[in-house]
Design a protein around this motif. Sequence first.
Motif, PDB file in Angstrom:
ATOM      1  N   ASP A 159       0.838  -1.203   0.000  1.00  0.00           N
ATOM      2  CA  ASP A 159       0.000   0.000   0.000  1.00  0.00           C
ATOM      3  C   ASP A 159       0.871   1.250   0.000  1.00  0.00           C
ATOM      4  N   VAL A 206      -1.294  -1.109  -4.401  1.00  0.00           N
ATOM      5  CA  VAL A 206      -2.373  -0.148  -4.139  1.00  0.00           C
ATOM      6  C   VAL A 206      -1.748   1.237  -4.005  1.00  0.00           C
ATOM      7  N   LYS A 214      -2.883   5.743  -3.951  1.00  0.00           N
ATOM      8  CA  LYS A 214      -4.025   6.635  -3.694  1.00  0.00           C
ATOM      9  C   LYS A 214      -3.810   7.994  -4.339  1.00  0.00           C
ATOM     10  N   MET A 267      -4.963  -1.545  -7.582  1.00  0.00           N
ATOM     11  CA  MET A 267      -6.054  -0.833  -6.910  1.00  0.00           C
ATOM     12  C   MET A 267      -5.670   0.637  -6.771  1.00  0.00           C
TER      13      MET A 267
END
Length: 262
Positions: free
Chosen positions: A27, A56, A58, A87
Amino acid sequence: MGDSLSTRIEEIECIRYAIDKGVNMIDTAEMYGNGNSESLIGEAIKGYDRESLFIVSKVLPSNAGRNRIFQSCKNTLDRLQTDYLDMYLLHWRGIIPLDETIECMEELKASGKIKRWGVSNMDIDDMFEITHAAKGDQCQVNQVLYHLGSRGIEYSLKPFTDSRNIPTMAYCPLAQGGRLKDKLLKSKSVIKISEKYGVSPIQILLLFVLNQENMISIPKTSKLKHMKENIECLDIILNEEDIELLNSEFPAPNKKVSLDIE
Ligand SMILES: NC(=O)c1ccc[n+]([C@@H]2O[C@H](COP(=O)([O-])OP(=O)(O)OC[C@H]3O[C@@H](n4cnc5c(N)ncnc54)[C@H](OP(=O)(O)O)[C@@H]3O)[C@@H](O)[C@H]2O)c1
């Protein structure tokens, strides 16, 4: 991670050790170290089979509109030295309409830049809105703060997302190494269970999160010793008696509380 040259070698070693031991989800976010975390991961994953990893990242809320998200995603991919994300999450809700972000996420998916998308730091009202928006049913995860000392999501948010098959990704599963809730590590129940299994209190915090259904845990460590500890305890499964003991000291919520963010 990725902010300091002096810790870089150990951080890369940590990530590689984890991958070698079968940890496949990593992440990160464009925000972390202003891209430094993504660059570090890009270096660490070099030489591994990309398809065996689940990466992942963001997008910042201010970049989550049509004008900026495509460039943000490209910058993230460049730093990670990869062609796609497994993701892509909206880091938290900002002023860009959710509908616009969802539409862009779907376009990124169609172009192969991302495999799936999800959200982070969304409480139940936001999740209701997202899941009722056009293509909102494509939302694949909600990443929120969750640990033994912060169980508010169990009251209504998690039951809601569970009912829509949206897994929860728990951030700060170790209560930031005890800094958030020092009392967790010194609590009677955590110490008793850690002695029973011969592991550290931190490992019990991790096992508590891993014990939850439909939940993914993303502990952070820059220290190889800690990474080894966190991986070593994965074959321990807490039993009902352990969970009852933890519940007695850190009960699940009996009313709605607002989402914790630190
Ligand atoms: N979506 C969001 O808004 C959001 C917000 C915060 C975090 N996150 C994500 O969640 C991840 C984890 O969250 P977090 O870093 O805030 O909290 P955390 O994972 O609960 O705690 C990390 C802290 O625990 C320490 N630690 C790890 N393993 C340990 C061990 N075995 N023994 C002792 N200490 C240990 C680490 O120190 P060392 O490095 O020294 O081991 C670090 O200080 C982040 O890396 C990020 O990917 C997301």
